[in-house]
Enzyme design. Structure first.
Site, mmCIF file in Angstrom:
data_model
loop_
_atom_site.group_PDB
_atom_site.id
_atom_site.type_symbol
_atom_site.label_atom_id
_atom_site.label_comp_id
_atom_site.label_asym_id
_atom_site.label_seq_id
_atom_site.Cartn_x
_atom_site.Cartn_y
_atom_site.Cartn_z
ATOM 1 N N GLY A 240 0.814 -1.213 0.000
ATOM 2 C CA GLY A 240 0.000 0.000 0.000
ATOM 3 C C GLY A 240 0.842 1.255 0.000
ATOM 4 N N ALA A 244 6.834 -1.095 -1.628
ATOM 5 C CA ALA A 244 6.789 -2.425 -2.233
ATOM 6 C C ALA A 244 8.174 -3.043 -2.189
ATOM 7 C CB ALA A 244 6.281 -2.352 -3.671
ATOM 8 N N GLY A 269 -3.746 -0.903 -8.010
ATOM 9 C CA GLY A 269 -3.041 -2.174 -8.192
ATOM 10 C C GLY A 269 -2.757 -2.472 -9.648
ATOM 11 N N ASP A 270 -3.761 -2.266 -10.512
ATOM 12 C CA ASP A 270 -3.565 -2.498 -11.944
ATOM 13 C C ASP A 270 -2.551 -1.513 -12.510
ATOM 14 O OD1 ASP A 270 -5.556 -4.424 -11.724
ATOM 15 O OD2 ASP A 270 -7.138 -3.047 -12.355
#
Length: 367
Positions: A240, A244, A269-270
């Protein structure tokens, strides 16, 4: 494995940068906040994790193809035309005269809150009937990258068989990218943990959120997620707004996310996957891949809809769908931001309009 992909063969589909396979649906977005029971009207849009990735990459200048199935109905026309408007090759999309195009309605709230509602009408949809026997597998494999998600595996036994075939390791296959994309509502009978681990194990590159990994397999912490998913060569664990982590070739790389003035917490996310794939296709180092993932996610978070960027305003009539287009100006801006030193990156804050701003007026700030 590298993102080199198969070579062109006589009469074979053109090899594109990215092929995305999965269900796209017509999405109805509420005209105002509130319960679905109280919203008086909705605006129509396009939803689908895989086609979202294809659209964003095509708008960013990559050649892209969407492989899927829709009904021979008006909603199917809308999906094919809208996705094609981004420059995505839609010639391998099957039109099913016997089954409808899937649709869904959602509330305006953040998907992470208990108040968020989604009403899916996808049971028996054209896409849920996809199988190894009725999908153009040659077109699906004619890409440097083949992008899949766990959503497709949950739609039907035929769809699961299709994903098992596409993630089977065989010579000459493209780099297989798999976004776990766990949706608990699609797995009412259980089985997600085993199936998603199996498919992830067949992929070369896997994206998973630490929250969904905990929901499916129970691990806490990124190292535990790696132990739960040891199969893929490259594992990207998204955390989030924190950042990452990438596990790749024995190395572990963490990049924090920039601060973002969020407009709508959907589509990130995409967009992250698209940004990471964009940098992968360009052969950029892992740290740059993560930064592009964060930047493209920020592009989605700072607009109201699911897609990070709008379709190109003008596409040359001679350019076929799926052909690479010129890169828009905001990609150069993202390159510049991805190259910031660690201190400047840590101070970066992105607000609405940063992808459209000029170098002199852009709304990214490094106070």
């Amino acid at each position: 494995m590298t993102a080199t992909g198969p070579r062109d063969a006589p009469d074979a589909p053109v090899v594109v940068d990215v092929v995305a396979l999965g269900e796209s649906m017509v999405t109805f977005l509420p005209s105002r906040p509130g319960r679905l029971a109280d919203v008086p009207s909705f605006d129509r849009a396009v939803g689908g994790a895989e086609s979202n990735v294809a659209c964003v990459l095509a708008a960013a200048g990559h050649s892209a193809r969407w492989v899927g199935a829709v009904g021979a109905d008006g909603f199917g026309d809308h999906l094919v035309e809208t996705i094609g408007a981004y420059g995505v090759d839609v010639t391998a999309v099957r039109r099913d005269p016997a089954r409808p195009t899937g649709v869904y309605f959602r509330t305006a709230g953040d998907r992470a809150t208990d108040a968020h509602e989604v009403a899916y009408y996808r049971a028996g949809s054209a896409a849920s009937a996809m199988t190894v026997g009725n999908v153009d597998l040659t077109a699906a494999r004619a890409g440097r990258v083949l992008h899949l998600t766990g959503i497709t595996a949950a739609l039907s036994g035929g769809c699961l068989g299709l994903l098992r075939d596409l993630t089977a390791r065989r010579p000459g296959r493209p780099l297989v990218s798999f976004d776990v994309n766990h949706r608990c509502g699609l797995w009412p009978g259980g089985g997600a943990a085993h199936v998603l681990r199996e498919l992830a194990g067949g992929a070369d590159l896997v994206f998973v959120g630490d929250d969904e990994a905990r929901e499916v397999w129970g691990p806490r912490g990124v190292e535990a997620v790696r132990r739960a998913l040891p199969g893929p060569t490259t594992l990207v664990v998204k955390r989030g707004g924190h950042g990452a982590t990438v596990f790749d070739a024995g190395h572990v790389t963490f990049v924090p996310a920039p601060r973002v003035d969020v407009v709508a917490a959907v589509g990130a996310g995409d967009a992250f996957a698209a940004g990471y794939l964009h940098a992968t296709l360009r052969g950029l180092p892992v740290r740059q891949r993560l930064r592009h993932g964060h930047l493209w996610a920020a592009a989605a978070l700072t607009v109201p809809g699911d897609l990070a960027v709008p379709p190109p305003a003008r596409r040359p009539t001679a350019a076929p769908h799926g052909a690479a287009a010129p890169r828009p100006a905001w990609i150069a801006r993202a390159d510049r931001l991805a190259a910031l030193d660690d201190d400047a990156w840590g101070r970066l804050r992105l607000g609405p309009g940063w992808t459209r701003a000029t170098a002199a007026t852009e709304e990214e700030r490094t106070p």
